[in-house]
Write an enzyme that holds these catalytic residues in place. Sequence first.
Site, PDB file in Angstrom:
ATOM      1  N   TYR A 119      16.681  30.499   8.432  1.00 53.74           N
ATOM      2  CA  TYR A 119      15.572  31.237   9.051  1.00 53.74           C
ATOM      3  C   TYR A 119      15.668  31.192  10.571  1.00 53.74           C
ATOM      4  O   TYR A 119      16.040  30.174  11.152  1.00 53.74           O
ATOM      5  CB  TYR A 119      14.234  30.603   8.642  1.00 53.74           C
ATOM      6  N   LYS A 154       0.836  -1.209   0.000  1.00 52.39           N
ATOM      7  CA  LYS A 154       0.000   0.000   0.000  1.00 52.39           C
ATOM      8  C   LYS A 154       0.870   1.258   0.000  1.00 52.39           C
ATOM      9  O   LYS A 154       2.083   1.180   0.230  1.00 52.39           O
ATOM     10  CB  LYS A 154      -0.916  -0.008   1.224  1.00 52.39           C
ATOM     11  N   ARG A 161      -9.976   0.199  15.726  1.00 51.97           N
ATOM     12  CA  ARG A 161      -9.970   0.899  14.442  1.00 51.97           C
ATOM     13  C   ARG A 161     -11.051   0.237  13.605  1.00 51.97           C
ATOM     14  O   ARG A 161     -12.228   0.433  13.872  1.00 51.97           O
ATOM     15  CB  ARG A 161      -8.558   0.796  13.829  1.00 51.97           C
ATOM     16  N   MET A 179      12.250  25.119   2.881  1.00 53.02           N
ATOM     17  CA  MET A 179      11.297  24.376   2.045  1.00 53.02           C
ATOM     18  C   MET A 179      12.027  23.520   1.001  1.00 53.02           C
ATOM     19  O   MET A 179      11.700  22.359   0.791  1.00 53.02           O
ATOM     20  CB  MET A 179      10.334  25.342   1.349  1.00 53.02           C
TER      21      MET A 179
HETATM   22  C1  LIG Z   1      -4.001  -3.753   8.545  1.00 52.73           C
HETATM   23  C2  LIG Z   1      -2.536  -3.718   8.320  1.00 52.73           C
HETATM   24  N1  LIG Z   1      -1.885  -4.861   8.156  1.00 52.73           N
HETATM   25  C3  LIG Z   1      -0.547  -4.906   7.959  1.00 52.73           C
HETATM   26  C4  LIG Z   1       0.187  -3.742   7.918  1.00 52.73           C
HETATM   27  C5  LIG Z   1       1.681  -3.829   7.727  1.00 52.73           C
HETATM   28  O1  LIG Z   1       2.328  -3.471   8.914  1.00 52.73           O
HETATM   29  P1  LIG Z   1       3.923  -3.401   8.964  1.00 52.73           P
HETATM   30  O2  LIG Z   1       4.308  -2.400   7.953  1.00 52.73           O
HETATM   31  O3  LIG Z   1       4.214  -2.971  10.344  1.00 52.73           O
HETATM   32  O4  LIG Z   1       4.403  -4.768   8.633  1.00 52.73           O
HETATM   33  C6  LIG Z   1      -0.444  -2.520   8.102  1.00 52.73           C
HETATM   34  C7  LIG Z   1       0.350  -1.284   8.073  1.00 52.73           C
HETATM   35  O5  LIG Z   1      -0.030  -0.207   8.329  1.00 52.73           O
HETATM   36  C8  LIG Z   1      -1.844  -2.507   8.309  1.00 52.73           C
HETATM   37  O6  LIG Z   1      -2.507  -1.360   8.477  1.00 52.73           O
END
Ligand SMILES: Cc1ncc(COP(=O)(O)O)c(C=O)c1O
Length: 368
Positions: free
Chosen positions: A258, A34, A132, A306
């Site tokens: 700055y 992701k 969550r 920046m």
């Molecule tokens: C639902 C879920 N599973 C797995 C992961 C992967 O976690 P990690 O990057 O700590 O292995 C995440 C990461 O945010 C997550 O939100």
Amino acid sequence: MNPNLITIDLDAIQHNFGTLRELAGESALICVVKSDGYGHGLLSVAGALSDAGAKWFAVAHLEELVSLRNASFEQRILILPGIMPSEAAMAVENDATVALYRADVAHALSEVAMRLGRLARCHIKIDTGMSRLGVLPHEFHDFLEEVRVLPGLAITGAFSHFAVADVPGQRKTTEQFAAFADVVQAEAERLPELHIANTGGILGQCCCGLPLARAGIGLYGTPPADGWECADMLRPAMRFSSSLLSVKTIPAGATVSYGATHLCANETRVGVVPVGYDDGYPRSQPGGGVMLVRGRRVPVLGRVCMNLTMVDLSEAPDAEPGDEVVVLGRQGDESILVSELARRAGVITYEILCALGKQNPREMCAQI
Ligand SMILES: Cc1ncc(COP(=O)(O)O)c(C=O)c1O
């Protein structure tokens, strides 16, 4: 030309996949790609992992899944946060495995699956302590019975997410696993795709014999936090380099950047690096930042701007404009790990990788 460059080591990602797969034992890995592969590039990372044998991916948005399908990836793909009912058609058409915890989404998926004559694959998400997403453990069986009867739905698994597995040896991790095992145990035959561990869970050997485990940050070469002895088994996959835009000597008594927060006690050789907070480099590093020039650690002077950062070149007196500057990664015998950068900025490694990867030109290579 922009001298800033993120270099991604796809060999390292494959190496980390192999390491985590071994640590996960019986559990097959769901590779979490992701957020553009944590800033490393969704399609390149998925390609490297696919070549290494990955059978599963996990993404945060339906769009990421569609990108993977458009690039012909045939792996199972889990949408970790689930979907909205309006996204059901696109999810089914693209053979998503949807995290399921809402009855309305289940109905929408069922309707679409029946209309298209396809299966809507789902894993039920159980909230064992993250507060969550997911149904609470005591709601699980009723929810499962409610959605299981819907035509077109293939509910093949269930999962939960650890809240504190980034820190080794936490009681809450054991408790979450126990709560998960408690509710899914009776369903293990009908729900063969069970998983709870993330990278911390895998490193801490908390996959507990489940068929799957989700590996994210470890794939990119860093443990989820400090304190993991096995961190050395992972290879950093991201390097961020730039080059000196300007070098000059300023007199004793001059202030830098700055706010004039840095006062030079002596005459100082100052290098200007065209990297700033707009490039994902953290502005706030309370104990001071550091970069590499000519294989030496050179401290950041004054506030990060920046698009520019000033460094003290006293340790690299021969440095010239155009010399390579390493912000993250190795140069000569020195290196700056993402864990160091994160510690200096008081943030987590995930933030640094996502921000740098997203905001700079990126190049893939076999080894850095
Ligand atoms: C639902 C879920 N599973 C797995 C992961 C992967 O976690 P990690 O990057 O700590 O292995 C995440 C990461 O945010 C997550 O939100």
